[in-house]
Motif scaffolding. Structure first.
Motif, PDB file in Angstrom:
ATOM      1  N   ARG A 173      68.716 -16.920  -8.230  1.00 52.49           N
ATOM      2  CA  ARG A 173      69.532 -15.699  -8.243  1.00 52.49           C
ATOM      3  C   ARG A 173      69.356 -14.950  -9.566  1.00 52.49           C
ATOM      4  O   ARG A 173      69.167 -13.733  -9.584  1.00 52.49           O
ATOM      5  N   ARG A 174      69.404 -15.676 -10.671  1.00 54.05           N
ATOM      6  CA  ARG A 174      69.267 -15.040 -11.979  1.00 54.05           C
ATOM      7  C   ARG A 174      67.898 -14.373 -12.137  1.00 54.05           C
ATOM      8  O   ARG A 174      67.800 -13.241 -12.628  1.00 54.05           O
ATOM      9  N   LEU A 195      71.277 -11.726  -4.083  1.00 55.78           N
ATOM     10  CA  LEU A 195      70.596 -12.740  -3.273  1.00 55.78           C
ATOM     11  C   LEU A 195      71.585 -13.168  -2.207  1.00 55.78           C
ATOM     12  O   LEU A 195      72.520 -13.923  -2.469  1.00 55.78           O
ATOM     13  N   SER A 196      71.401 -12.661  -0.987  1.00 51.74           N
ATOM     14  CA  SER A 196      72.381 -12.887   0.073  1.00 51.74           C
ATOM     15  C   SER A 196      72.172 -14.197   0.826  1.00 51.74           C
ATOM     16  O   SER A 196      73.079 -14.681   1.488  1.00 51.74           O
ATOM     17  N   ARG A 197      70.980 -14.774   0.756  1.00 48.55           N
ATOM     18  CA  ARG A 197      70.723 -16.056   1.424  1.00 48.55           C
ATOM     19  C   ARG A 197      69.840 -16.922   0.546  1.00 48.55           C
ATOM     20  O   ARG A 197      68.814 -16.482   0.039  1.00 48.55           O
ATOM     21  N   TYR A 211      60.605 -19.647 -11.582  1.00 49.17           N
ATOM     22  CA  TYR A 211      61.507 -20.699 -11.101  1.00 49.17           C
ATOM     23  C   TYR A 211      60.805 -22.048 -11.064  1.00 49.17           C
ATOM     24  O   TYR A 211      61.341 -23.060 -11.534  1.00 49.17           O
ATOM     25  N   ILE A 212      59.592 -22.072 -10.525  1.00 51.92           N
ATOM     26  CA  ILE A 212      58.845 -23.330 -10.433  1.00 51.92           C
ATOM     27  C   ILE A 212      58.573 -23.891 -11.819  1.00 51.92           C
ATOM     28  O   ILE A 212      58.706 -25.097 -12.073  1.00 51.92           O
ATOM     29  N   ASP A 261      76.735 -13.152 -11.452  1.00 50.56           N
ATOM     30  CA  ASP A 261      77.764 -13.532 -10.953  1.00 50.56           C
ATOM     31  C   ASP A 261      76.986 -13.652 -11.162  1.00 50.56           C
ATOM     32  O   ASP A 261      76.802 -14.087 -10.772  1.00 50.56           O
ATOM     33  N   HIS A 262      77.555 -13.052 -14.376  1.00 49.97           N
ATOM     34  CA  HIS A 262      78.867 -13.332 -14.991  1.00 49.97           C
ATOM     35  C   HIS A 262      79.847 -12.143 -14.963  1.00 49.97           C
ATOM     36  O   HIS A 262      79.365 -11.039 -15.033  1.00 49.97           O
ATOM     37  N   HIS A 263      81.576 -12.252 -14.969  1.00 53.12           N
ATOM     38  CA  HIS A 263      82.577 -11.206 -14.870  1.00 53.12           C
ATOM     39  C   HIS A 263      83.422 -11.154 -16.137  1.00 53.12           C
ATOM     40  O   HIS A 263      83.617 -12.163 -16.810  1.00 53.12           O
TER      41      HIS A 263
END
Length: 288
Positions: free
Chosen positions: A41-42, A61-63, A151-152, A237-239
């Motif tokens: 997500r980040r 990122l919804s899924r 990511y990997i 999602d930071h707030h």
């Protein structure tokens, strides 16, 4: 060959009082699925591309379906992961028109090389055609592929040490700051500048969604800033928790911005962001 009774100690875990897995000879497994979703997500929310057609940004990122684990056998680390991802993107044409779409990754897996990943981009339902879709299918897909490669890399480096999977969040206490600026206008007019969509779009120079009521949502700056009005009192999602205090001073208004629960280490950059993207932009736009 070892003599009778002198077997390799790596094989005799059952005979040790502490049942130690000597030299990591036996299979161990650590689940890093939660860490992976946060990392993906980040990285994906950092994807932004600019072209002659306009600009596109991945907004969420919804899924994030799948799993990841680190396995240890005979002292060798084995990384197993498989993910299916859906991200949403927002495109802004050169003329300022907004378009929304989605992006799918169906086969992010340890069995596939980066250039074998199936990454597809599409427009949201009932969205008219736009050259921005072509931008996402070319440069957008390239940037997403790069982010997945990051990511990997992080999976195989950050999480390769013994012990529990790393935490994405910090254990330190959240930060905060207070910032004060004076505007040449009334408190009521300055208040409306922050809570009226037309005014917000004017000083941010981009489309915005502003529902100026308690519990109302706001989104601005191509989706990079969003949140909820927790409390609005005329003459906020930071707030982070942000409080705006408007204090009339004759023909001027002193505005105090108080930010609490900021991510650690972001005080200075957030304070500068308020000065540059809010205070200076409002003064230049409205002449306050």
């Amino acid at each position: 060959m070892a003599k009778w009774g002198e077997g390799d100690p790596r094989w005799i875990v059952e005979e040790r009082a502490d049942a130690t897995n000597v030299n990591n000879w036996h299979w161990t497994e650590r689940d890093v699925s939660g860490w992976s979703c946060d990392c993906l997500r980040r990285l994906l929310l950092g994807v932004r591309i600019q072209g002659d057609e306009g600009a596109c940004t991945i907004t969420d990122l919804s899924r994030c379906d799948g799993e990841a684990s680190i396995n240890n056998r005979k002292g060798k680390l084995i990384y197993i992961y498989e993910w299916a991802l859906t991200a949403n993107w927002l495109g802004t044409s050169c003329s300022g028109v907004k378009f929304r779409g989605s992006l799918e990754v169906s086969n992010l897996s340890d069995e596939n090389d980066l250039d074998e990943l199936d990454i597809s981009a599409a427009l949201a339902k009932d969205t008219p055609p736009t050259p921005l879709l072509g931008l996402m299918k070319t440069r957008g897909v390239q940037e997403v592929r790069r982010a997945l490669g990051d990511y990997i890399t992080q999976l195989k480096s950050v999480t390769s040490s013994p012990g529990p999977a790393p935490k994405v969040t910090s254990s330190s206490s959240p930060s905060s700051f207070t910032l004060t600026e004076t505007f040449q206008t009334t408190a009521d007019e300055l208040y409306r500048t922050f809570t009226t969509q037309m005014f917000v779009e004017a000083f941010t120079r981009s489309a915005a969604v502003v529902d100026g009521c308690r519990g109302g949502r706001f989104q601005m700056m191509d989706g990079s800033v969003s949140g909820t009005f927790t409390q609005l009192v005329s003459l906020h999602d930071h707030h982070a928790d942000v409080m705006l205090t408007f204090a009339p001073r004759a023909e001027q208004t002193e505005l105090t911005v108080t930010c609490d629960s900021l991510p650690v280490g972001t005080d200075d950059i957030t304070r500068e962001g308020w000065r540059r993207f809010y205070f200076i932009a409002i003064k230049q736009t409205f002449g306050y």
